[in-house]
Enzyme design. Sequence first.
Site, PDB file in Angstrom:
ATOM      1  N   ARG A  46       0.792  -1.432  -0.234  1.00  0.00           N
ATOM      2  CA  ARG A  46      -0.154   0.033   0.224  1.00  0.00           C
ATOM      3  C   ARG A  46       0.709   1.239   0.091  1.00  0.00           C
ATOM      4  O   ARG A  46       0.420   2.316  -0.417  1.00  0.00           O
ATOM      5  CB  ARG A  46      -0.877   0.005   1.199  1.00  0.00           C
ATOM      6  CG  ARG A  46      -2.285  -0.906   0.875  1.00  0.00           C
ATOM      7  CD  ARG A  46      -3.089  -0.859   2.422  1.00  0.00           C
ATOM      8  NE  ARG A  46      -2.370  -1.406   3.490  1.00  0.00           N
ATOM      9  CZ  ARG A  46      -2.980  -1.602   4.541  1.00  0.00           C
ATOM     10  NH1 ARG A  46      -4.196  -1.345   4.729  1.00  0.00           N
ATOM     11  NH2 ARG A  46      -2.138  -1.875   5.594  1.00  0.00           N
ATOM     12  N   LYS A 179      14.469 -27.259   3.553  1.00  0.00           N
ATOM     13  CA  LYS A 179      15.749 -27.455   3.992  1.00  0.00           C
ATOM     14  C   LYS A 179      16.322 -28.247   3.457  1.00  0.00           C
ATOM     15  O   LYS A 179      15.734 -29.528   3.307  1.00  0.00           O
ATOM     16  CB  LYS A 179      15.635 -27.494   5.667  1.00  0.00           C
ATOM     17  CG  LYS A 179      15.190 -26.343   6.548  1.00  0.00           C
ATOM     18  CD  LYS A 179      14.988 -26.770   7.949  1.00  0.00           C
ATOM     19  CE  LYS A 179      14.441 -25.580   8.678  1.00  0.00           C
ATOM     20  NZ  LYS A 179      15.407 -24.658   8.987  1.00  0.00           N
ATOM     21  N   GLU A 213      14.394 -24.745  20.187  1.00  0.00           N
ATOM     22  CA  GLU A 213      15.053 -23.398  19.946  1.00  0.00           C
ATOM     23  C   GLU A 213      15.456 -22.706  21.247  1.00  0.00           C
ATOM     24  O   GLU A 213      14.682 -23.261  22.100  1.00  0.00           O
ATOM     25  CB  GLU A 213      14.078 -22.471  19.077  1.00  0.00           C
ATOM     26  CG  GLU A 213      13.438 -23.225  17.957  1.00  0.00           C
ATOM     27  CD  GLU A 213      12.348 -22.110  17.301  1.00  0.00           C
ATOM     28  OE1 GLU A 213      12.752 -21.255  16.816  1.00  0.00           O
ATOM     29  OE2 GLU A 213      11.246 -22.410  17.768  1.00  0.00           O
ATOM     30  N   ASP A 231       2.333 -23.522  15.806  1.00  0.00           N
ATOM     31  CA  ASP A 231       3.374 -22.860  15.128  1.00  0.00           C
ATOM     32  C   ASP A 231       4.292 -23.926  14.789  1.00  0.00           C
ATOM     33  O   ASP A 231       4.893 -23.666  13.741  1.00  0.00           O
ATOM     34  CB  ASP A 231       3.908 -22.081  16.353  1.00  0.00           C
ATOM     35  CG  ASP A 231       5.237 -21.245  15.585  1.00  0.00           C
ATOM     36  OD1 ASP A 231       4.804 -20.406  14.451  1.00  0.00           O
ATOM     37  OD2 ASP A 231       6.102 -21.158  16.210  1.00  0.00           O
ATOM     38  N   HIS A 236       5.586 -28.059  10.598  1.00  0.00           N
ATOM     39  CA  HIS A 236       7.024 -28.484  10.282  1.00  0.00           C
ATOM     40  C   HIS A 236       6.903 -29.945  10.752  1.00  0.00           C
ATOM     41  O   HIS A 236       7.648 -30.835  10.161  1.00  0.00           O
ATOM     42  CB  HIS A 236       7.947 -27.469  10.899  1.00  0.00           C
ATOM     43  CG  HIS A 236       7.865 -26.015  10.616  1.00  0.00           C
ATOM     44  ND1 HIS A 236       7.483 -25.534   9.587  1.00  0.00           N
ATOM     45  CD2 HIS A 236       7.997 -25.039  11.334  1.00  0.00           C
ATOM     46  CE1 HIS A 236       7.454 -24.307   9.512  1.00  0.00           C
ATOM     47  NE2 HIS A 236       7.801 -23.822  10.823  1.00  0.00           N
ATOM     48  N   LYS A 337      10.473 -23.332  22.713  1.00  0.00           N
ATOM     49  CA  LYS A 337      11.174 -21.975  22.671  1.00  0.00           C
ATOM     50  C   LYS A 337      12.159 -22.142  23.952  1.00  0.00           C
ATOM     51  O   LYS A 337      11.567 -22.672  24.894  1.00  0.00           O
ATOM     52  CB  LYS A 337      10.436 -20.996  22.703  1.00  0.00           C
ATOM     53  CG  LYS A 337       9.328 -20.756  21.690  1.00  0.00           C
ATOM     54  CD  LYS A 337      10.178 -20.217  20.389  1.00  0.00           C
ATOM     55  CE  LYS A 337       8.921 -20.092  19.186  1.00  0.00           C
ATOM     56  NZ  LYS A 337       9.815 -20.029  18.097  1.00  0.00           N
TER      57      LYS A 337
HETATM   58  C1  BG6 Z   1       8.477 -20.746  12.102  1.00  0.00           C
HETATM   59  C2  BG6 Z   1       7.829 -20.460  13.335  1.00  0.00           C
HETATM   60  O1  BG6 Z   1       7.595 -21.296  11.226  1.00  0.00           O
HETATM   61  O2  BG6 Z   1       9.903 -21.470  12.133  1.00  0.00           O
HETATM   62  C3  BG6 Z   1       8.745 -19.915  14.374  1.00  0.00           C
HETATM   63  O3  BG6 Z   1       6.976 -19.865  13.337  1.00  0.00           O
HETATM   64  C4  BG6 Z   1      10.206 -20.766  14.367  1.00  0.00           C
HETATM   65  O4  BG6 Z   1       8.283 -19.605  15.742  1.00  0.00           O
HETATM   66  C5  BG6 Z   1      10.521 -20.966  13.040  1.00  0.00           C
HETATM   67  O5  BG6 Z   1      10.994 -20.032  15.252  1.00  0.00           O
HETATM   68  C6  BG6 Z   1      11.990 -22.017  13.141  1.00  0.00           C
HETATM   69  O6  BG6 Z   1      12.270 -22.170  11.882  1.00  0.00           O
HETATM   70  P1  BG6 Z   1      14.084 -22.661  11.672  1.00  0.00           P
HETATM   71  O7  BG6 Z   1      14.008 -22.588  10.426  1.00  0.00           O
HETATM   72  O8  BG6 Z   1      14.769 -21.518  12.521  1.00  0.00           O
HETATM   73  O9  BG6 Z   1      13.958 -23.937  12.384  1.00  0.00           O
END
Ligand code: BG6
Length: 487
Positions: A46, A179, A213, A231, A236, A337
Amino acid sequence: IPVPTFDYVVFGATGDLTKRKLIPALYHRFLDGQFDDECRIIGVSRSKLSDADFQAAARDAVIQFVEKDYQDEKVIDRFVKIFSYVAVDVSKPEEAGDLGKKLREDPKVVRAFYLAVAPDLFEPIAEYLAKKKYYRRDARVVIEKPLGHDLLSSMEINDGVAKIFKEDQVYRIDHYLGKETVQNLLALRFANTLFEPIWNSAHIDHVQLTVAESVGAGTRGYYDESGALRDMIQNHMLQLLCLVAMEPPASDDANALRDEKLKVLRALKPIVNGDVAKNTVRGQYKGVKSETTAVAGYQDELPEDKKGSRTETFVALKAEVENWRWAGVPFYFRTGKRMANRVSEICIQFKPIPHSMFDHAEGAPKANKLIIRLQPDEGVKLMMMIKDPGPGGMRLREVPLNLSFAQTFSERTPEAYERLLLDVIRGSQTLFMRRDELEEAWTWVDPIREAWDRSSEPPQSYVAGTWGPSGAIALIERDGRTWYEDD
Ligand code: BG6
């Protein structure tokens, strides 16, 4: 191999995803000569920007987010020239700039629309494209999570896009599939004869999938509405499960592979009612303070109006794939996390030997493990037993047969988006989620979420920088097993 010439239209051109991921990924592919100056990247949003403004923003993104070693002034100058910009607010089409002027009508030029915007804009953008006749039957549209927060909302999003685009034009990104190491799962399983004959319940005791993470969640605005289940697990980690558990696809055709993944998702035993409390654990990190460190807890990071949130920043769960190959083999998931380390890996734990002849040996034979390390320190490690060298009789020792990618290959490992963005141009949907997969994943995840929402129990707390709440350890130890940890 260079891809065909393209017009890549990026909606949400001034957003974070474009800056952090898309532009750096495209730069790397340009640097490698995978596409040339004939290609165009057309930013749309925008804001009223000029072509020069957007080119400057592209340059900044490269300087900020591409590793210094790969920043080549001359290449950057050429790269930014392929960028241009159009201001469009789909809710005010009468004020919109003329995207049509920038798009080439030549059918040989691939047309792709990347919607790096909130999902509630997917449908209005798709309709706008159709109304303005920018849509072509061979155009592609790229979308990305959050694709809904449950089955119904995800269906609405898909329906909105499907009003204009057919399924074979829709590229749903799960960046884990881009990946290198995740794709390597396919090579490991299906380009070797060694593993497939023992890849089943007769030989495998259980499988562990860990995506840990060390970063926190609190500064990411969307996270509190999402939580670790939506998430990470819904997308994933279920994709990882599919690649580990699926039957060999007949070919690398997108649907051959996605059909097999879908069968895995359909075979997942639902976790419902009392099984939710038994087979799932959710956690939320709390802060730590010592003389040397101070890490904020999840609650501390939240804005005032969100305090008291019960969003989970950690999930562990035990899943079962109910089919012939996997009957009785648990799949333990763990993600969170602020965990002790950043590590993503899959551990295939084989069964113990049926009989040991080593009555007089020192050390008992341990069952083999195959560890596939997705990040960091990508590699594959087979833990096996050997005789400890030396004259002192039979001493058994567990050692790794270790393939470290960093030591074996000198090439830079491309980021997921580099592969995925160009697969869109190649017209290859193999590494993208099909609608039915996505919906099947929600179907499995929703009852867990709903049971948590109904429960009066809050998530268990765990100290930031640890492996999660005690319940996660109990979940696996109850079955006489332990979480794998690299020593
Ligand atoms: C994302 C999530 O899809 O993947 C994040 O929303 C997460 O919360 C991330 O940190 C992790 O991705 P990667 O590639 O760092 O393992």
